[in-house]
Design a protein around this motif. Sequence first.
Motif, mmCIF file in Angstrom:
data_model
loop_
_atom_site.group_PDB
_atom_site.id
_atom_site.type_symbol
_atom_site.label_atom_id
_atom_site.label_comp_id
_atom_site.label_asym_id
_atom_site.label_seq_id
_atom_site.Cartn_x
_atom_site.Cartn_y
_atom_site.Cartn_z
ATOM 1 N N TYR A 339 0.820 -1.218 0.000
ATOM 2 C CA TYR A 339 0.000 0.000 0.000
ATOM 3 C C TYR A 339 0.850 1.262 0.000
ATOM 4 O O TYR A 339 0.366 2.345 -0.309
ATOM 5 N N GLN A 340 2.129 1.147 0.347
ATOM 6 C CA GLN A 340 3.013 2.301 0.331
ATOM 7 C C GLN A 340 3.553 2.596 -1.069
ATOM 8 O O GLN A 340 4.158 3.647 -1.303
ATOM 9 N N LEU A 341 3.360 1.672 -2.007
ATOM 10 C CA LEU A 341 3.982 1.809 -3.321
ATOM 11 C C LEU A 341 3.316 2.872 -4.174
ATOM 12 O O LEU A 341 3.982 3.585 -4.922
ATOM 13 N N ASP A 342 1.986 2.981 -4.112
ATOM 14 C CA ASP A 342 1.261 3.947 -4.939
ATOM 15 C C ASP A 342 -0.116 4.156 -4.322
ATOM 16 O O ASP A 342 -0.980 3.284 -4.407
ATOM 17 N N SER A 343 -0.316 5.307 -3.704
ATOM 18 C CA SER A 343 -1.580 5.566 -3.003
ATOM 19 C C SER A 343 -2.757 5.703 -3.952
ATOM 20 O O SER A 343 -3.908 5.639 -3.525
ATOM 21 N N THR A 344 -2.510 5.912 -5.255
ATOM 22 C CA THR A 344 -3.603 6.047 -6.214
ATOM 23 C C THR A 344 -3.991 4.718 -6.851
ATOM 24 O O THR A 344 -4.913 4.675 -7.674
ATOM 25 N N ALA A 345 -3.291 3.642 -6.503
ATOM 26 C CA ALA A 345 -3.541 2.359 -7.168
ATOM 27 C C ALA A 345 -3.672 1.222 -6.167
ATOM 28 O O ALA A 345 -3.333 0.083 -6.466
ATOM 29 N N ARG A 346 -4.187 1.508 -4.996
ATOM 30 C CA ARG A 346 -4.221 0.480 -3.954
ATOM 31 C C ARG A 346 -5.120 -0.695 -4.314
ATOM 32 O O ARG A 346 -4.811 -1.841 -3.990
ATOM 33 N N ALA A 347 -6.243 -0.446 -4.956
ATOM 34 C CA ALA A 347 -7.118 -1.558 -5.345
ATOM 35 C C ALA A 347 -6.426 -2.456 -6.361
ATOM 36 O O ALA A 347 -6.519 -3.688 -6.298
ATOM 37 N N ARG A 348 -5.696 -1.865 -7.321
ATOM 38 C CA ARG A 348 -4.996 -2.657 -8.314
ATOM 39 C C ARG A 348 -3.813 -3.407 -7.698
ATOM 40 O O ARG A 348 -3.555 -4.568 -8.027
ATOM 41 N N LEU A 349 -3.092 -2.758 -6.806
ATOM 42 C CA LEU A 349 -2.020 -3.443 -6.099
ATOM 43 C C LEU A 349 -2.572 -4.627 -5.310
ATOM 44 O O LEU A 349 -2.002 -5.727 -5.306
ATOM 45 N N ASN A 350 -3.698 -4.401 -4.648
ATOM 46 C CA ASN A 350 -4.326 -5.463 -3.866
ATOM 47 C C ASN A 350 -4.789 -6.602 -4.766
ATOM 48 O O ASN A 350 -4.728 -7.772 -4.395
ATOM 49 N N SER A 351 -5.259 -6.251 -5.961
ATOM 50 C CA SER A 351 -5.708 -7.265 -6.903
ATOM 51 C C SER A 351 -4.576 -8.222 -7.256
ATOM 52 O O SER A 351 -4.754 -9.451 -7.244
ATOM 53 N N VAL A 352 -3.409 -7.676 -7.561
ATOM 54 C CA VAL A 352 -2.254 -8.511 -7.895
ATOM 55 C C VAL A 352 -1.830 -9.347 -6.685
ATOM 56 O O VAL A 352 -1.574 -10.556 -6.797
ATOM 57 N N TYR A 353 -1.770 -8.721 -5.531
ATOM 58 C CA TYR A 353 -1.318 -9.372 -4.298
ATOM 59 C C TYR A 353 -2.218 -10.554 -3.949
ATOM 60 O O TYR A 353 -1.751 -11.681 -3.731
ATOM 61 N N ILE A 354 -3.533 -10.309 -3.921
ATOM 62 C CA ILE A 354 -4.465 -11.355 -3.515
ATOM 63 C C ILE A 354 -4.553 -12.449 -4.573
ATOM 64 O O ILE A 354 -4.591 -13.644 -4.248
ATOM 65 N N ALA A 355 -4.606 -12.066 -5.849
ATOM 66 C CA ALA A 355 -4.710 -13.078 -6.902
ATOM 67 C C ALA A 355 -3.507 -14.025 -6.868
ATOM 68 O O ALA A 355 -3.652 -15.238 -7.038
ATOM 69 N N THR A 356 -2.312 -13.469 -6.618
ATOM 70 C CA THR A 356 -1.106 -14.308 -6.585
ATOM 71 C C THR A 356 -1.126 -15.253 -5.401
ATOM 72 O O THR A 356 -0.855 -16.455 -5.538
ATOM 73 N N PHE A 357 -1.463 -14.739 -4.231
ATOM 74 C CA PHE A 357 -1.415 -15.644 -3.080
ATOM 75 C C PHE A 357 -2.590 -16.615 -3.100
ATOM 76 O O PHE A 357 -2.491 -17.748 -2.596
#
Length: 414
Positions: A339-357
């Motif tokens: 969530y620290q990587l890009d505050s404007t793309a948290r849903a997309r970051l979460n999408s990658v994170y959750i889909a991978t795990f």
Amino acid sequence: MTLPDTVDSPRRREPSTSAPPSWLVLLLAVACGLTVANLYYAQPLLAALRDTFHLGTDAVGGLVTTTQLGYAVGMLFLVPLGDRVENRRLVTVLLTVTTAALVVAGTAPTFPVLLVAALVSGATSVVAQILIPFAADLAQDATRGRVVGQVVSGLLAGVLLSRTLGGLLANVTSWRVVYLVSAALMVVLLGTLWTALPRRSPSTRLGYGRLLRSTARLVCAHPTLRRRALYQAAMFGAFSAFWTTIAFVLTGPPFHYSQLGVGLFALVGAGGAVVAPLAGRWADRGLTRPMTGVAFAVAALAFTLAGLGRHDVVALAVAAVLVDMAVQAAFVLGQHTIYQLDSTARARLNSVYIATFFLGGAIGSQAGSFAYRLGGWTAVTAFGATLPVLALLALAFEPGRRRAVRRSAGGATV
């Protein structure tokens, strides 16, 4: 690093200047637990479904796979919309579809109809993964880890308790009632969230196609995202291997537990949910890296204990709690990091994170079953211990870490 496509929106979310009220954090935690539970209600119902539709065990087991497949599809194609669509409206639409799908599931006249309903309900139950970034946006930087940890604890409680609750309800009523009760809960949740959630402006105006492409570019742009997603894939793979095969151990000698007994054993794992808020606090204090390493080590030790305590239910219960605590701590710490990587793309970051795990969990479940068939519980625990050990080694030898150590040895400030 912020991607070019995420900069073209004039409606960047500003950092929160006030903490969200505790009642709202609690509501988000409950909402995450109730929605993610839709993925796991079917697991204790498979025997009843087999008798209702006169199917074989392998065929009826496809219901669980279909639900998981739907969730993976939702993670990849619906969760990124959390950055594009006003969240309260998006959650309302998804929960409406979930409710309809659960009603169809509860009244399904044939198994193929139930499969389609499960696919749809699985896809739209990704509401939880929209609400977690929503909570992160509401929180101040200094308390974001704590808030996210509290919300995630609700999600994890839903994962751990859904099997038990679904089995108990089906035992006193029928499997159809489980789906219909869940549908009623979604209606209540929908109305509550629509009333209680504050409006949040989208962080980007990208079209849907560009939004998905920007999600792929996030993976390329952020090695931290790739590493954290793979770490959690390993941890969730170990978690899935444990919980997929522990039923075989408990129903066999020397325990001979009933299915209800196995469901009640799953309640033990729910005790691990208490670590999620603590993990958030560790992240807020800058302890993300060392506590991630501790989580990996605890998971490996837990599988060792489970292997040595094969005939001792207390040892297995302690191992279950430790596995769940380690996985949950690593999950929250990793989520705080991305969530620290890009505050404007948290849903997309979460999408990658959750889909991978989630993919790691699916692989771990299948590999665990294969290991049990080949070498019994010993093979499962050896496999389960190997995954966090590999993650720990990868954490210790991260490229950035090696550079930091060299700079430190040369007298530079790290």
